[in-house]
Design an enzyme around this catalytic site. Structure first.
Site, mmCIF file in Angstrom:
data_model
loop_
_atom_site.group_PDB
_atom_site.id
_atom_site.type_symbol
_atom_site.label_atom_id
_atom_site.label_comp_id
_atom_site.label_asym_id
_atom_site.label_seq_id
_atom_site.Cartn_x
_atom_site.Cartn_y
_atom_site.Cartn_z
ATOM 1 N N HIS A 1 0.808 -1.226 0.000
ATOM 2 C CA HIS A 1 0.000 0.000 0.000
ATOM 3 C C HIS A 1 0.845 1.282 0.000
ATOM 4 C CE1 HIS A 1 -3.153 -2.818 1.070
ATOM 5 N NE2 HIS A 1 -2.511 -3.150 2.168
ATOM 6 N N SER B 1 1.736 -0.470 -5.330
ATOM 7 C CA SER B 1 0.805 -0.712 -4.245
ATOM 8 C C SER B 1 0.318 -2.157 -4.343
ATOM 9 C CB SER B 1 -0.370 0.253 -4.345
ATOM 10 O OG SER B 1 -0.910 0.477 -3.068
ATOM 11 N N SER C 1 -5.599 1.597 -2.502
ATOM 12 C CA SER C 1 -4.938 1.994 -1.248
ATOM 13 C C SER C 1 -3.885 3.082 -1.385
ATOM 14 C CB SER C 1 -4.324 0.759 -0.587
ATOM 15 O OG SER C 1 -3.308 0.219 -1.414
ATOM 16 N N ASP D 1 3.214 -7.625 0.344
ATOM 17 C CA ASP D 1 2.069 -7.523 1.258
ATOM 18 C C ASP D 1 0.893 -8.226 0.597
ATOM 19 O OD1 ASP D 1 -0.077 -6.852 2.861
ATOM 20 O OD2 ASP D 1 0.438 -4.737 3.042
ATOM 21 N N GLU E 1 4.419 -9.115 4.662
ATOM 22 C CA GLU E 1 3.790 -8.247 5.650
ATOM 23 C C GLU E 1 2.547 -8.841 6.327
ATOM 24 O OE1 GLU E 1 4.633 -5.279 6.741
ATOM 25 O OE2 GLU E 1 2.826 -4.238 7.361
ATOM 26 N N ASN F 1 4.667 -10.777 9.437
ATOM 27 C CA ASN F 1 3.351 -10.695 10.090
ATOM 28 C C ASN F 1 3.375 -11.270 11.506
ATOM 29 O OD1 ASN F 1 0.320 -10.274 9.929
ATOM 30 N ND2 ASN F 1 0.426 -12.446 10.429
ATOM 31 N N LYS G 1 4.231 -6.958 15.176
ATOM 32 C CA LYS G 1 3.427 -6.693 13.978
ATOM 33 C C LYS G 1 1.995 -7.135 14.243
ATOM 34 C CE LYS G 1 1.620 -6.688 9.779
ATOM 35 N NZ LYS G 1 0.250 -7.144 9.492
ATOM 36 N N ASP H 1 -0.401 -4.038 14.770
ATOM 37 C CA ASP H 1 -0.987 -3.555 13.508
ATOM 38 C C ASP H 1 -2.363 -4.201 13.270
ATOM 39 O OD1 ASP H 1 -1.590 -4.060 10.674
ATOM 40 O OD2 ASP H 1 0.409 -3.417 10.121
ATOM 41 N N ASN H 2 -2.401 -5.543 13.294
ATOM 42 C CA ASN H 2 -3.653 -6.232 12.964
ATOM 43 C C ASN H 2 -4.753 -5.899 13.992
ATOM 44 O OD1 ASN H 2 -1.464 -7.369 11.613
ATOM 45 N ND2 ASN H 2 -2.435 -9.348 11.375
ATOM 46 N N CYS I 1 -6.301 -1.907 13.048
ATOM 47 C CA CYS I 1 -7.688 -2.066 12.574
ATOM 48 C C CYS I 1 -8.668 -1.398 13.536
ATOM 49 C CB CYS I 1 -8.021 -3.538 12.370
ATOM 50 S SG CYS I 1 -7.108 -4.263 10.979
ATOM 51 N N HIS J 1 -7.553 -9.236 3.564
ATOM 52 C CA HIS J 1 -6.669 -8.782 2.475
ATOM 53 C C HIS J 1 -7.311 -8.787 1.089
ATOM 54 C CE1 HIS J 1 -2.805 -7.503 0.984
ATOM 55 N NE2 HIS J 1 -3.031 -8.283 -0.057
ATOM 56 N N HIS K 1 -3.945 2.341 8.542
ATOM 57 C CA HIS K 1 -3.505 2.471 9.939
ATOM 58 C C HIS K 1 -2.701 3.753 10.152
ATOM 59 C CE1 HIS K 1 -4.911 -1.511 10.027
ATOM 60 N NE2 HIS K 1 -3.818 -2.173 10.264
ATOM 61 N N SER L 1 5.335 -2.237 12.539
ATOM 62 C CA SER L 1 5.353 -3.211 11.432
ATOM 63 C C SER L 1 6.566 -2.997 10.540
ATOM 64 C CB SER L 1 4.094 -3.049 10.574
ATOM 65 O OG SER L 1 2.950 -3.157 11.370
ATOM 66 N N GLN M 1 10.014 -4.879 9.080
ATOM 67 C CA GLN M 1 10.346 -5.046 7.653
ATOM 68 C C GLN M 1 11.799 -4.673 7.389
ATOM 69 O OE1 GLN M 1 9.094 -6.467 5.168
ATOM 70 N NE2 GLN M 1 6.868 -6.489 5.339
HETATM 71 P P1 NAI Z 1 -6.340 -14.574 11.836
HETATM 72 O O1 NAI Z 1 -6.005 -15.908 11.285
HETATM 73 O O2 NAI Z 1 -5.784 -14.142 13.154
HETATM 74 O O3 NAI Z 1 -7.932 -14.383 11.934
HETATM 75 C C1 NAI Z 1 -8.847 -14.829 10.987
HETATM 76 C C2 NAI Z 1 -9.979 -15.513 11.751
HETATM 77 O O4 NAI Z 1 -11.040 -15.814 10.857
HETATM 78 C C3 NAI Z 1 -9.551 -16.821 12.402
HETATM 79 O O5 NAI Z 1 -9.799 -16.788 13.792
HETATM 80 C C4 NAI Z 1 -10.401 -17.878 11.690
HETATM 81 O O6 NAI Z 1 -10.758 -18.945 12.543
HETATM 82 C C5 NAI Z 1 -11.599 -17.063 11.242
HETATM 83 N N1 NAI Z 1 -12.321 -17.639 10.099
HETATM 84 C C6 NAI Z 1 -11.837 -18.312 9.017
HETATM 85 N N2 NAI Z 1 -12.839 -18.697 8.210
HETATM 86 C C7 NAI Z 1 -13.990 -18.267 8.793
HETATM 87 C C8 NAI Z 1 -15.355 -18.372 8.430
HETATM 88 N N3 NAI Z 1 -15.738 -19.026 7.332
HETATM 89 N N4 NAI Z 1 -16.267 -17.794 9.239
HETATM 90 C C9 NAI Z 1 -15.901 -17.139 10.373
HETATM 91 N N5 NAI Z 1 -14.613 -17.022 10.769
HETATM 92 C C10 NAI Z 1 -13.672 -17.590 9.981
HETATM 93 O O7 NAI Z 1 -5.900 -13.530 10.713
HETATM 94 P P2 NAI Z 1 -5.740 -11.930 10.911
HETATM 95 O O8 NAI Z 1 -4.339 -11.619 11.225
HETATM 96 O O9 NAI Z 1 -6.815 -11.445 11.782
HETATM 97 O O10 NAI Z 1 -5.971 -11.431 9.408
HETATM 98 C C11 NAI Z 1 -7.246 -11.532 8.774
HETATM 99 C C12 NAI Z 1 -7.162 -10.928 7.374
HETATM 100 O O11 NAI Z 1 -6.910 -9.526 7.473
HETATM 101 C C13 NAI Z 1 -6.031 -11.464 6.509
HETATM 102 O O12 NAI Z 1 -6.458 -11.490 5.169
HETATM 103 C C14 NAI Z 1 -4.936 -10.436 6.675
HETATM 104 O O13 NAI Z 1 -4.009 -10.480 5.638
HETATM 105 C C15 NAI Z 1 -5.763 -9.168 6.713
HETATM 106 N N6 NAI Z 1 -5.176 -7.985 7.349
HETATM 107 C C16 NAI Z 1 -5.705 -6.775 6.961
HETATM 108 C C17 NAI Z 1 -5.269 -5.605 7.525
HETATM 109 C C18 NAI Z 1 -5.834 -4.305 7.066
HETATM 110 O O14 NAI Z 1 -5.282 -3.262 7.386
HETATM 111 N N7 NAI Z 1 -6.930 -4.279 6.349
HETATM 112 C C19 NAI Z 1 -4.231 -5.595 8.574
HETATM 113 C C20 NAI Z 1 -3.776 -6.916 8.952
HETATM 114 C C21 NAI Z 1 -4.252 -8.053 8.356
#
Ligand code: NAI
Length: 478
Positions: free
Chosen positions: A55, A78, A83, A133, A199, A224, A229, A233-234, A238, A344, A397, A405, A409
């Site tokens: 991003h 990006s 983003s 990322d 990331e 990550n 991180k 960050d997560n 968020c 993501h 963020h 984060s 990196q």
């Molecule tokens: P995580 O693995 O900690 O959490 C995901 C959760 O979703 C898990 O607890 C899992 O059991 C649950 N899950 C999976 N399938 C499901 C379903 N069908 N129904 C309900 N729950 C379900 O992963 P994290 O770190 O929370 O990341 C989640 C996503 O967010 C990833 O794609 C990551 O890359 C992205 N992300 C986005 C950010 C942003 O700024 N927008 C920042 C950090 C991560």
């Protein structure tokens, strides 16, 4: 004119504004500024070509300029079509050294063009190290390599019509064209590559799948899962940017509304905190009993989407999984229910199902806000076309958490480059050592005015922990 000095961005006249915001961000990014101070003078990344697919925001500009201060030669794009902050991109280009290919509102075609540009130096060769990322740069290289091998074997080119995925069709076409120009381009790229630092959760998931299948072509550092991180960050990133995105997009009053968060992992936990703090009544869906139990311990009910779909006002997906909210769910929602994703990729929400059904009409309210109207007349407000709404509808963020984060990196890039010739890293996915994680935290405590207690020698001996750390075993979960 957005084309300047071999880069392509939206509008160079935004550079001054971008620089002013970068200046503000630097004060909020103590880890990155400390990295410049510690490593800048010795230029440890001199001679390293660094490609980034992450991003292109103000915060990322501070990362780019930190890697540059350490001696790297950078090209950046990006990792999402919505983003980029155009003023940040312009400011980096105006500074005159690093190349950027990114603007807010790219088409998918433009997105992959930008990725390819960032991967290609003027002499035709690729990068030494990648900051990825979500894993799109890594994906392009792996697919390119795989198809070049197939071409060598039987002369076959990737055929876009063999996939129904619109984005993969573009990737296949780019690779087919590349093979026709230079059938060894991606193989040469892989031969040069020292590694990638990834990331996000989704990108790490992709890397681990490749490593498991023996298909990973170069070393990868999983940034990550540094504690400083994902547990910051997560969660707290968020917590800040989810409601920011919802409010900028819709201006709806969150207090009193019912919100559903799909997934209670790190991103889900931060999202729930934010919605609760804004006064919403929050529900969670989960597949994992541990995370579901955690939700109850925070007073949040775990439900099935089907059971509440007609009662909830705001739906947020955070799973990193696909097919979470389908068109048939949206057909049953209240009028003007808000549907957004902060995971993501955009496949958490069934955008294909909405867009391919001629009975569902799309009404664009403003960029990154659409109302999809169903045959019965009710509409559903979809944010950022199902892509991560905190970066699509707001600015992602804040700097301070991104400094955590991105300091990881920087350390990951140094680790890969410093160990490029000694075989320390093979074709697998690695974590940074815990003492570096603790160092990143330490770099962010000073400005907060924290005073850390020191272990006494007696305490240190009692616990069996050195006074300078690491303070926890690798199994500790924080
Ligand atoms: P995580 O693995 O900690 O959490 C995901 C959760 O979703 C898990 O607890 C899992 O059991 C649950 N899950 C999976 N399938 C499901 C379903 N069908 N129904 C309900 N729950 C379900 O992963 P994290 O770190 O929370 O990341 C989640 C996503 O967010 C990833 O794609 C990551 O890359 C992205 N992300 C986005 C950010 C942003 O700024 N927008 C920042 C950090 C991560």
């Amino acid at each position: 004119d957005g084309t300047a000095q071999g880069s392509k961005v939206k509008d160079m006249s935004l550079a001054e504004f971008g620089r002013l915001e970068i200046n503000l961000a630097e004060v909020e990014m103590p880890g990155l500024m400390a990295s410049r101070e510690e490593f800048g003078p010795s230029k440890p990344l001199a001679g390293a070509r660094v490609m980034g697919s992450l991003h292109m925001t103000v915060q990322t500009a501070v990362l780019i300029e930190t890697l540059q201060a350490l001696g790297a030669d950078l090209r950046w794009c990006s990792c999402n079509i919505f983003s980029t902050q155009d003023h940040a991109a312009a400011a980096v280009v105006a500074a005159g050294t690093s190349k950027v290919f990114a603007w807010k509102g790219e088409t998918l075609e433009e997105y992959w063009w930008c990725t390819e540009q960032a991967l290609t130096w003027p002499d035709g060769e690729g990068p030494d190290i990648i900051v990825d990322d979500g894993g799109d740069a890594t994906l392009l290289i792996h697919k390119g390599y795989e198809f070049e091998q197939a071409f060598e074997k039987d002369g076959s080119l990737p055929c876009p019509s063999t996939t129904t995925n619109e984005e993969l069709k573009i990737v296949y076409r780019i690779i087919a064209e590349s093979i026709q120009k230079d059938p060894k381009r991606f193989q040469k790229m892989v031969a040069r590559l020292v590694g990638v630092s990834e990331e996000t959760t989704t990108g790490v998931h992709r890397l681990k799948e490749m490593a498991k299948q023996g298909k990973l072509l170069f070393p990868a550092i999983n940034v990550n899962d540094c504690v400083t991180k994902s547990k910051f960050d997560n969660i707290y990133g968020c917590r800040h940017s989810l409601t920011d995105g919802i409010m900028r997009a819709t201006d709806v009053m969150i207090a009193g509304k019912k919100a559903l968060v799909a997934g209670y992992g790190d991103v889900g936990k931060g999202s729930v905190q934010a919605l609760k703090a804004a006064g919403a009544i929050v529900y969670v869906t989960e597949i994992d009993p541990i995370c579901a139990l955690q939700a109850y311990m925070e007073g949040v009910e775990v439900v099935l989407l089907e059971d509440v779909v007609d009662k909830v006002d705001i739906f947020i997906t955070t799973t990193g999984n696909r097919d979470i909210i389908m068109a048939e769910h949206m057909a049953k929602m209240k009028n003007n229910a808000i549907v957004g994703n902060i995971g993501h990729f955009d496949n958490e929400i069934d955008m294909a199902g909405l867009l391919s059904n001629p009975e569902i009409k799309r009404q664009n309210i403003k960029p990154q806000v659409d109302r999809f109207i169903f045959p019965d007349g009710h509409g559903v407000i979809v944010l950022a076309e199902g892509r991560l709404l905190n970066l699509g509808c707001a600015t992602g963020h804040p700097s301070f958490v991104m400094s955590c984060s991105f300091t990881n990196q920087v350390l990951a890039q140094l680790e890969l480059w410093n160990n490029r010739a000694n075989g320390k890293y093979g074709k697998d996915v690695y974590l940074l050592p815990k003492h570096l994680d603790e160092k990143v935290a330490l770099l962010h405590l000073g400005v907060l005015g924290a005073k850390l207690t020191k272990l006494t020698p007696v305490q240190s001996e009692y616990l069996g922990i050195a006074t300078e750390g690491p303070f926890k075993p690798d199994t500790y979960r924080y």
